[in-house]
Structure formats: C-alpha cells, structure tokens
Design an enzyme around this catalytic site. Structure first.
Site, mmCIF file in Angstrom:
data_model
loop_
_atom_site.group_PDB
_atom_site.id
_atom_site.type_symbol
_atom_site.label_atom_id
_atom_site.label_comp_id
_atom_site.label_asym_id
_atom_site.label_seq_id
_atom_site.Cartn_x
_atom_site.Cartn_y
_atom_site.Cartn_z
ATOM 1 N N GLY A 47 0.700 -1.161 0.137
ATOM 2 C CA GLY A 47 0.080 0.068 -0.015
ATOM 3 C C GLY A 47 0.864 1.231 -0.073
ATOM 4 O O GLY A 47 1.827 1.261 0.250
ATOM 5 N N LEU A 48 -0.038 2.354 -0.128
ATOM 6 C CA LEU A 48 1.023 3.717 -0.264
ATOM 7 C C LEU A 48 1.762 4.004 1.085
ATOM 8 O O LEU A 48 2.925 4.364 0.741
ATOM 9 C CB LEU A 48 -0.048 4.909 0.103
ATOM 10 C CG LEU A 48 0.152 6.242 -0.087
ATOM 11 C CD1 LEU A 48 0.648 6.645 -1.527
ATOM 12 C CD2 LEU A 48 -0.787 7.339 0.416
ATOM 13 N N ASP A 81 -3.715 -13.615 4.502
ATOM 14 C CA ASP A 81 -4.944 -13.244 5.043
ATOM 15 C C ASP A 81 -4.776 -12.893 6.453
ATOM 16 O O ASP A 81 -4.707 -13.765 7.358
ATOM 17 C CB ASP A 81 -5.998 -14.423 4.866
ATOM 18 C CG ASP A 81 -7.431 -13.891 5.198
ATOM 19 O OD1 ASP A 81 -7.545 -12.775 5.658
ATOM 20 O OD2 ASP A 81 -8.309 -14.877 4.838
ATOM 21 N N ALA A 105 -5.113 -1.848 6.839
ATOM 22 C CA ALA A 105 -6.426 -1.474 7.293
ATOM 23 C C ALA A 105 -7.101 -1.152 6.395
ATOM 24 O O ALA A 105 -6.997 -0.691 5.160
ATOM 25 C CB ALA A 105 -6.121 -0.339 8.160
ATOM 26 N N TYR A 171 -14.900 4.750 10.516
ATOM 27 C CA TYR A 171 -13.516 4.553 10.389
ATOM 28 C C TYR A 171 -12.559 4.937 11.566
ATOM 29 O O TYR A 171 -11.706 4.149 12.206
ATOM 30 C CB TYR A 171 -12.864 5.416 9.145
ATOM 31 C CG TYR A 171 -11.266 5.584 9.072
ATOM 32 C CD1 TYR A 171 -10.691 4.459 8.874
ATOM 33 C CD2 TYR A 171 -10.940 6.822 9.203
ATOM 34 C CE1 TYR A 171 -9.274 4.398 8.942
ATOM 35 C CE2 TYR A 171 -9.441 6.896 9.072
ATOM 36 C CZ TYR A 171 -8.626 5.780 8.674
ATOM 37 O OH TYR A 171 -7.333 5.624 9.049
#
Length: 351
Positions: A47-48, A81, A105, A171
């Site tokens: 991810g980023l 996973d 997340a 969130y």
C-alpha cells in the site's frame, strides 16, 4: 528441506512438491527462514504507506518482509490473510521478526461505512489477534492509527497523545477500537511498551494510482477542471495536515530502534503521534496544484459549508496532532515541505 540461511531468503530453490502444502500460503512462506538481529515484518506492504515503511527499514539494513494479498509476489511480499490467525502465526514463526509495523487497514471512511462488518474484522479483530501473537513472541509492534480518532471541533487542536478520543465516523471508531485492542493484548501479557500506537494524518507520496491517497487524487480534480463545461465543488472547510509517507516510514524505523534498545519499555509512551505542520483545505491544495502545473482552476468551486448533516460520513474540522511525545523521545519529527515535494514530483508532467 528448505534452506535456513539468511542468504537463501531471496528465493527458494526447493521444488514445490517437497514443500508444505498445508495452507494457501504454503508456497509464499513455507520455504522462507529468516534469522536476523534486525528483522521486521510490514503488513499492508503493497500500500501507499507500507511501501515506504519497507524502504525506510531497508535503508537502515534491516531484513524486511512484507505481507499483502492481491498484490503479493510470494517473495518479498508474502500473501497472508490477516483475518486467518493460523496464517499470521505461521508467518511470524518463520520470519521471526524483532518488530512488526501494522499498516494494513480499511482506511477509506466511505468504504468503511459501506462495509462495517469487513472493516471491524480487519481494523479491530485482526489487529487484536496480531497483537496477541506478537506479545506471545516478544515482538515489538507498531500499530498505525489515525488522527480521525479525535472529534476535530474548532478550537480543540492540536491534540496531545493523551487527549480524549471521540471519533465522528466508523473509520475513526474502528481504528480507536484497534488501538485499545492492541494495547490491551500487550498489557494482558505483562509486556506494556512492547506494543505502541502511531497516529498519523492524511498521507501523500509516491502512489501507484492517484486514488491511493486523498491528497494525490486532487491532482486528477485539477486536470478534470480543464475539461469543457467542468464544474467541481471542493471542500474549503476542513483543515488537513498532509504528511509524506517517506517521513512516516523513517519515523517508524526510528521508533522501532529506540524501543528495541530501551532497557525498560514500560516507562516509554504507548501512544505516539506524527504529523506535518503544513496546513491546507482540499480547495487550497487544488489551488497549489494548479499553480504548480500552470493550470487554471476556475471550474473548481470552494465549498465552505462544512459537513452535510445528512451525509453518512461526518468528517472532523481540525484534528491536528501534537508530536510532543516523539520529540520527548528524541525522534526527528521534521517533514518534507509539501509544496517542494509536489514541485519535484510533477516536474516531468508540467505543461
């Protein structure tokens, strides 16, 4: 049998038929055996943020492995996973990291609202399980959290690490619940200080696609504003403190080193916060992007109305994070200049 030397971790020469076939991750991880004084496992490594956390530890000569799912390569990024405790346990026992940075997340507020069950499973339940497994193995864990744990009411910021959280959306609530679950697992194991929370604000940086970042995606809005008949409303109410992912990666490495070298980690803070001091609304970011690119943004209209009371996601006004706890530890909290980074980043694309 699989090689056990660190020099063999790049790839496994053993035929697949000789390797374990007991799980979905058998080919990704059963042939890896990492023994290092400085080994780290990064979740969400594709991810980023995760990509830059990986690079930050690599720059300091750590042995680094990451976990991913759809973009895992089975070599440096293992397919795991995180909701499957058995898979996570297997990875930890093979990689044997001294530290874990838990970046994975569901971090998109709108997507959290549309999938609350899946969000809680990843942000809370998987984080709790991960923390329990790390605590049992004396692995230092950094849980990446968010400034959205705070309500962000006008006049409240900056928030110290010990300020009372009160999220305004799902969130933020799930990340706060993940914080509590993580710290509680280490406390229950009698190992406070072996697990810490790192809160960060909205992030930007090198993105594979603009949609990876709520900041990077605004460059697309500037380009869309050049289309005939375009009319775009852009928030000019909420204050944001965009922070570069490379800086967050550096701080994570510094924190891991600091805590692993500490004699009594229980005396160190368990909640840390990192943020840039650069302050913008989304509209102001679009203005800056337009200036950098030499593009007009007349088609982008500033929206100063704030939250729509009927919207499913209520966003805070100002969640600026204090970095005092990091400063007190002697951690460098300097950040890249937002304008300077973007001028450098788009230099090849400017008209």
């Amino acid at each position: 049998m699989c090689p056990s030397s660190a020099s063999a971790t790049k790839s496994c020469p053993v035929p697949s038929e000789l390797c374990s076939t007991s799980s979905r991750t058998q080919r990704s991880i059963s042939c890896l055996a990492i023994m290092s004084q400085n080994a780290v496992l990064v979740t969400g490594a594709t991810g980023l943020l995760g990509r830059q956390v990986v690079r930050a530890f690599e720059r300091e000569s750590w042995t680094v492995k990451g976990t991913g799912f759809s973009r895992a390569d089975g070599n440096s990024i293992l397919k795991v996973d995180l909701a499957d405790a058995a898979e996570v346990e297997k990875v930890l026992d093979i990689v044997k990291p001294q530290a874990v940075v838990h970046c994975a997340a569901n971090r998109y507020p709108d997507k959290c609202e549309s999938d609350p069950e899946g969000t809680r499973a990843l942000n809370v339940a998987a984080s709790k399980s991960f923390a329990k497994l790390c605590a049992a193995r004396d692995i230092f864990l950094i849980y990446i959290s968010t400034d959205y744990v705070f309500p962000g009411k006008p006049g409240d910021a900056p928030y110290e690490a010990g300020a009372t959280p009160r999220p305004t959306n799902l969130y933020g609530q799930t990340k706060l619940d993940g914080e509590h679950a993580t710290l509680e697992e280490f406390k229950s194991a009698g190992k406070p200080g072996l697990g810490v929370v790192m809160r960060v604000p909205v992030l930007y940086g090198d993105a594979e696609v603009p949609s990876e970042s709520a900041v990077n995606i605004l460059m697309e809005s500037v380009w869309k504003a050049q289309e005939e008949g375009a009319k775009i409303k852009m928030d000019h109410w909420a204050l944001r403190y965009p922070t570069n992912t490379e800086d967050v990666g550096r701080v994570c490495q510094d924190v891991a080193t600091k805590y692993l070298q500490a004699g009594d980690r229980s005396a160190l803070p368990q909640i840390l916060q990192f943020s840039s001091e650069d302050k913008y609304t989304k509209y102001e970011i679009c203005q800056l992007f337009g200036e950098i690119m030499g593009l007009p943004i007349a088609a982008i209209e500033a929206n100063t109305e704030g939250n729509d009371p009927n919207a499913s996601v209520q966003r805070p006004y100002d969640c600026h994070l204090s970095t005092k706890a990091l400063k007190d530890l002697g951690i460098d909290v300097s950040t890249q200049d937002f304008t300077g980074w973007w001028r450098w980043s788009v230099r090849a694309f400017r008209k």
